[in-house]
Design a protein around this motif. Structure first.
Motif, PDB file in Angstrom:
ATOM      1  N   THR A 192       0.852  -1.188   0.000  1.00 38.79           N
ATOM      2  CA  THR A 192       0.000   0.000   0.000  1.00 38.79           C
ATOM      3  C   THR A 192       0.886   1.235   0.000  1.00 38.79           C
ATOM      4  N   ALA A 193       0.702   2.109  -0.976  1.00 36.00           N
ATOM      5  CA  ALA A 193       1.650   3.196  -1.238  1.00 36.00           C
ATOM      6  C   ALA A 193       1.912   4.075  -0.027  1.00 36.00           C
ATOM      7  N   GLY A 194       0.911   4.323   0.786  1.00 36.84           N
ATOM      8  CA  GLY A 194       1.086   5.216   1.923  1.00 36.84           C
ATOM      9  C   GLY A 194       1.988   4.663   3.002  1.00 36.84           C
ATOM     10  N   LEU A 196       4.708   2.409   2.183  1.00 38.75           N
ATOM     11  CA  LEU A 196       5.714   1.686   1.419  1.00 38.75           C
ATOM     12  C   LEU A 196       7.108   2.249   1.687  1.00 38.75           C
ATOM     13  N   ALA A 197       8.029   1.398   2.088  1.00 40.65           N
ATOM     14  CA  ALA A 197       9.408   1.817   2.355  1.00 40.65           C
ATOM     15  C   ALA A 197      10.061   2.322   1.073  1.00 40.65           C
ATOM     16  N   PRO A 198      10.987   3.275   1.189  1.00 43.16           N
ATOM     17  CA  PRO A 198      11.619   3.837  -0.020  1.00 43.16           C
ATOM     18  C   PRO A 198      12.244   2.795  -0.931  1.00 43.16           C
ATOM     19  N   GLU A 199      12.900   1.787  -0.356  1.00 44.95           N
ATOM     20  CA  GLU A 199      13.560   0.788  -1.197  1.00 44.95           C
ATOM     21  C   GLU A 199      12.557  -0.041  -1.994  1.00 44.95           C
ATOM     22  N   LEU A 200      11.341  -0.203  -1.466  1.00 40.71           N
ATOM     23  CA  LEU A 200      10.320  -0.929  -2.218  1.00 40.71           C
ATOM     24  C   LEU A 200       9.857  -0.122  -3.422  1.00 40.71           C
ATOM     25  N   ALA A 201       9.817   1.200  -3.258  1.00 42.39           N
ATOM     26  CA  ALA A 201       9.448   2.052  -4.385  1.00 42.39           C
ATOM     27  C   ALA A 201      10.468   1.950  -5.515  1.00 42.39           C
ATOM     28  N   LEU A 202      11.710   1.553  -5.189  1.00 42.89           N
ATOM     29  CA  LEU A 202      12.751   1.362  -6.197  1.00 42.89           C
ATOM     30  C   LEU A 202      12.743  -0.045  -6.784  1.00 42.89           C
ATOM     31  N   GLY A 203      11.808  -0.890  -6.322  1.00 44.70           N
ATOM     32  CA  GLY A 203      11.685  -2.226  -6.864  1.00 44.70           C
ATOM     33  C   GLY A 203      12.414  -3.297  -6.098  1.00 44.70           C
ATOM     34  N   HIS A 204      12.998  -2.950  -4.950  1.00 43.34           N
ATOM     35  CA  HIS A 204      13.673  -3.969  -4.155  1.00 43.34           C
ATOM     36  C   HIS A 204      12.635  -4.804  -3.409  1.00 43.34           C
ATOM     37  N   PRO A 205      12.970  -6.042  -3.078  1.00 37.22           N
ATOM     38  CA  PRO A 205      12.008  -6.915  -2.416  1.00 37.22           C
ATOM     39  C   PRO A 205      11.781  -6.516  -0.966  1.00 37.22           C
ATOM     40  N   PRO A 206      10.649  -6.887  -0.402  1.00 36.65           N
ATOM     41  CA  PRO A 206      10.365  -6.566   0.993  1.00 36.65           C
ATOM     42  C   PRO A 206      11.311  -7.287   1.942  1.00 36.65           C
ATOM     43  N   SER A 207      11.467  -6.733   3.137  1.00 32.24           N
ATOM     44  CA  SER A 207      12.410  -7.256   4.120  1.00 32.24           C
ATOM     45  C   SER A 207      11.902  -6.933   5.514  1.00 32.24           C
ATOM     46  N   ARG A 208      12.626  -7.380   6.529  1.00 29.92           N
ATOM     47  CA  ARG A 208      12.299  -6.986   7.902  1.00 29.92           C
ATOM     48  C   ARG A 208      12.266  -5.463   8.019  1.00 29.92           C
ATOM     49  N   PHE A 229       3.191  10.943   4.624  1.00 27.90           N
ATOM     50  CA  PHE A 229       3.181  11.605   3.326  1.00 27.90           C
ATOM     51  C   PHE A 229       1.833  11.371   2.658  1.00 27.90           C
ATOM     52  N   GLU A 230       1.378  12.396   1.937  1.00 30.99           N
ATOM     53  CA  GLU A 230       0.158  12.297   1.137  1.00 30.99           C
ATOM     54  C   GLU A 230       0.461  12.810  -0.261  1.00 30.99           C
ATOM     55  N   ALA A 231      -0.201  12.285  -1.268  1.00 31.08           N
ATOM     56  CA  ALA A 231      -0.049  12.744  -2.643  1.00 31.08           C
ATOM     57  C   ALA A 231      -1.249  12.270  -3.444  1.00 31.08           C
ATOM     58  N   ASP A 232      -1.446  12.875  -4.613  1.00 32.33           N
ATOM     59  CA  ASP A 232      -2.610  12.554  -5.436  1.00 32.33           C
ATOM     60  C   ASP A 232      -2.441  11.257  -6.212  1.00 32.33           C
ATOM     61  N   THR A 233      -1.196  10.847  -6.466  1.00 33.04           N
ATOM     62  CA  THR A 233      -0.952   9.618  -7.221  1.00 33.04           C
ATOM     63  C   THR A 233       0.051   8.752  -6.476  1.00 33.04           C
ATOM     64  N   ALA A 234       0.042   7.454  -6.804  1.00 32.86           N
ATOM     65  CA  ALA A 234       0.997   6.538  -6.177  1.00 32.86           C
ATOM     66  C   ALA A 234       2.425   6.925  -6.523  1.00 32.86           C
ATOM     67  N   THR A 235       2.663   7.345  -7.774  1.00 26.64           N
ATOM     68  CA  THR A 235       4.009   7.728  -8.190  1.00 26.64           C
ATOM     69  C   THR A 235       4.517   8.915  -7.380  1.00 26.64           C
ATOM     70  N   ALA A 236       3.667   9.915  -7.206  1.00 26.41           N
ATOM     71  CA  ALA A 236       4.065  11.079  -6.410  1.00 26.41           C
ATOM     72  C   ALA A 236       4.301  10.696  -4.956  1.00 26.41           C
ATOM     73  N   PHE A 238       5.355   7.713  -3.911  1.00 26.61           N
ATOM     74  CA  PHE A 238       6.641   7.024  -3.873  1.00 26.61           C
ATOM     75  C   PHE A 238       7.785   8.035  -3.813  1.00 26.61           C
ATOM     76  N   GLN A 239       7.685   9.098  -4.599  1.00 31.33           N
ATOM     77  CA  GLN A 239       8.750  10.103  -4.615  1.00 31.33           C
ATOM     78  C   GLN A 239       8.903  10.782  -3.262  1.00 31.33           C
ATOM     79  N   ARG A 240       7.809  11.016  -2.587  1.00 32.47           N
ATOM     80  CA  ARG A 240       7.887  11.650  -1.264  1.00 32.47           C
ATOM     81  C   ARG A 240       8.540  10.704  -0.255  1.00 32.47           C
ATOM     82  N   HIS A 241       8.167   9.420  -0.302  1.00 34.51           N
ATOM     83  CA  HIS A 241       8.823   8.445   0.575  1.00 34.51           C
ATOM     84  C   HIS A 241      10.326   8.395   0.298  1.00 34.51           C
ATOM     85  N   LEU A 242      10.701   8.527  -0.961  1.00 35.28           N
ATOM     86  CA  LEU A 242      12.109   8.432  -1.342  1.00 35.28           C
ATOM     87  C   LEU A 242      12.919   9.654  -0.937  1.00 35.28           C
TER      88      LEU A 242
END
Length: 349
Positions: A192-194, A196-208, A229-236, A238-242
Motif C-alpha cells: 500500500t503506497a502510503g 511503502l518503504a523507499p527501497e520498495l518504491a525502487l523495486g527492491h524486495p520486501p524485508s524486515r 506523506f500524502e499525494a494525489d498519485t501513487a508515483t508522487a 513514492f517520490q515523497r517516501h524516497l
C-alpha cells in the motif's frame, strides 16, 4: 449468491460446513464474513475470494515473487500465516474451496481495525499508541522469526479486540526471508503506497526493515491522525517516501513524548540499515515508552501530597493506595541508549 458472495443470513453453506452469517469487511479481491462452523459449533471468520482462477496445493507451487493470481496468493497466505501461532497474529484454521470459490477460515476477532478506530475516535493517547505499536512489533517479530515478511503492514490489517489486544492479519503478499528477498529486484511494487518503504518504491524486495518502516508509518498516523506523506498519485507518493522527511510528529501533536517521536522517526529512516534491525527490540522500546507515559501522572505527583487538612484524608488515602498499586515508572536509560541519546548514534538493534 451474488457477485461478492452476499446472501440472506444463514442461506449459504460453504464446503458443507461453514454457514455464512454476515459480511464484516471487504478489501481487494476478497470479502470477509462472520460464519458458523457447523461441525465444531463456533463462529469463525471466512475470507471469501471473488471467483478467480487459482492453483490449489496439488496444482503446482505458487510463485514466490508474489506476482501470481489472487487464488495463488490465498494459498500462500494460508501457508505463511499457518506457521505463526502468536497472541498478536490472527490464527489461520484452514483453507478450502467450494466449486470455483476459494476461502480461508480464520479466527474471528471481535473489534475493529485501526483504520476504523482512527475514523471513529481520532488519534489515541500517546501511551496507547506506544502500546499498540509494541503489540504490532511483537507480531512482526514472530513473523520474522518464522522466516516471513508481511509486506503490507497498515492500520486496516491491524485488528484491535474489544479487550485491547492487537492482531496482525492479511498475509496475502507475504514472502519468505532469505536469498529470494535480498539483493534481487522484485518484479512489481506490491503493498500500500502510503506505507511503502523507499527501497520498495525502487523495486527492491520486501524485508524486515521494510515491515518496520511500514510500522513507523502506522505509528505516525496513530499519533497525528495523518500519514507521513500524502499525494494525489501513487508515483508522487513514492517520490515523497524516497526524497522527503516527514514533519516531526510533535509539531502536529505536542502531547507526544520526545522518546515516542524519536522511535517513530528511527523507523522512518530512508536507509534500511539505519532503521532498527530487530522488531523485538522495537517492541521492548515501545513498551518502556507506554509504561513511562501511563505512570507519569502518579510519578509526577507532588511529594507533599499526603499533607493537608484532615478533611482531605480519605482522598489522600485513596491516592496512596493507588500509588501502591501503580507500577514504578520504568527507567528510560535503556531506551535512551537505543535511541542514541548521549552517544551520537542509535543502537543498531
Amino acid at each position: 449468491m451474488g457477485r461478492h458472495g452476499r446472501a440472506a443470513e444463514g442461506s449459504v453453506l460453504l464446503a458443507g460446513r461453514y454457514r455464512l452469517v454476515e459480511p464484516v469487511g471487504r478489501g481487494g479481491m476478497a470479502e470477509v464474513w462472520c460464519a458458523q462452523d457447523v461441525s465444531l459449533g463456533r463462529l469463525v471468520a471466512v475470507k471469501l475470494l471473488d471467483r478467480v482462477p487459482f492453483a490449489g496445493p496439488h496444482q503446482g507451487t505458487p510463485r514466490d515473487d508474489a506476482a501470481g493470481t489472487t487464488g495463488e496468493r490465498i494459498w500462500q497466505e494460508a501457508r505463511y500465516a499457518a506457521r505463526l501461532v502468536h497472541p498478536n497474529v490472527v490464527q489461520i484454521y484452514d483453507v478450502a474451496a467450494d466449486g470455483d470459490r476459494i476461502f480461508l477460515i480464520m479466527e474471528l476477532v471481535p473489534g475493529r481495525n485501526l483504520s476504523a478506530v482512527l475514523d471513529r475516535q481520532g488519534p489515541p493517547a500517546p501511551s496507547q499508541v506506544a502500546d499498540l505499536g509494541a503489540q504490532a512489533a511483537r507480531a512482526l517479530a514472530a513473523a520474522h522469526a518464522a522466516g516471513v515478511v508481511h509486506g503490507d503492514v497498515k492500520p486496516a490489517n491491524l485488528l484491535l479486540t474489544d479487550d485491547g489486544v492487537l492482531k496482525l492479519t492479511d498475509f496475502g503478499i507475504a514472502r519468505r526471508l532469505g536469498p529470494a528477498t535480498s539483493g534481487h529486484p522484485a518484479r512489481a511494487v506490491l503493498g500500500t503506497a502510503g506505507y511503502l518503504a523507499p527501497e520498495l518504491a525502487l523495486g527492491h524486495p520486501p524485508s524486515r526493515a521494510s515491515d518496520l518502516y511500514a510500522l513507523g508509518c502506522v505509528l505516525y498516523e496513530l499519533s497525528t491522525g495523518q500519514r507521513p506523506f500524502e499525494a494525489d498519485t501513487a508515483t508522487a507518493l513514492f517520490q515523497r517516501h524516497l526524497h522527503e522527511s516527514p514533519t516531526p510528529p510533535r509539531r502536529l501533536q505536542p502531547g507526544i513524548s520526545a522518546e515516542l517521536e524519536q522511535a517513530i522517526l528511527r523507523l522512518l529512516a530512508k536507509e534500511p540499515d539505519i532503521r532498527p534491525a530487530d522488531a523485538a527490540r522495537v517492541a521492548d522500546a515501545l513498551e518502556i515508552i507506554a509504561r513511562s507515559r501511563s505512570t507519569s501522572v502518579t510519578a509526577n505527583e507532588p511529594a507533599d501530597a499526603a499533607q493537608g487538612s484532615p478533611a482531605h484524608a480519605p482522598a489522600r488515602a485513596g491516592r496512596a493506595r493507588h500509588r501502591a498499586k501503580t507500577p514504578t515508572r520504568p527507567s528510560l536509560a535503556p531506551l535512551h541508549r537505543w535511541l542514541g541519546w548521549g552517544t551520537g548514534r542509535p543502537s543498531s538493534s
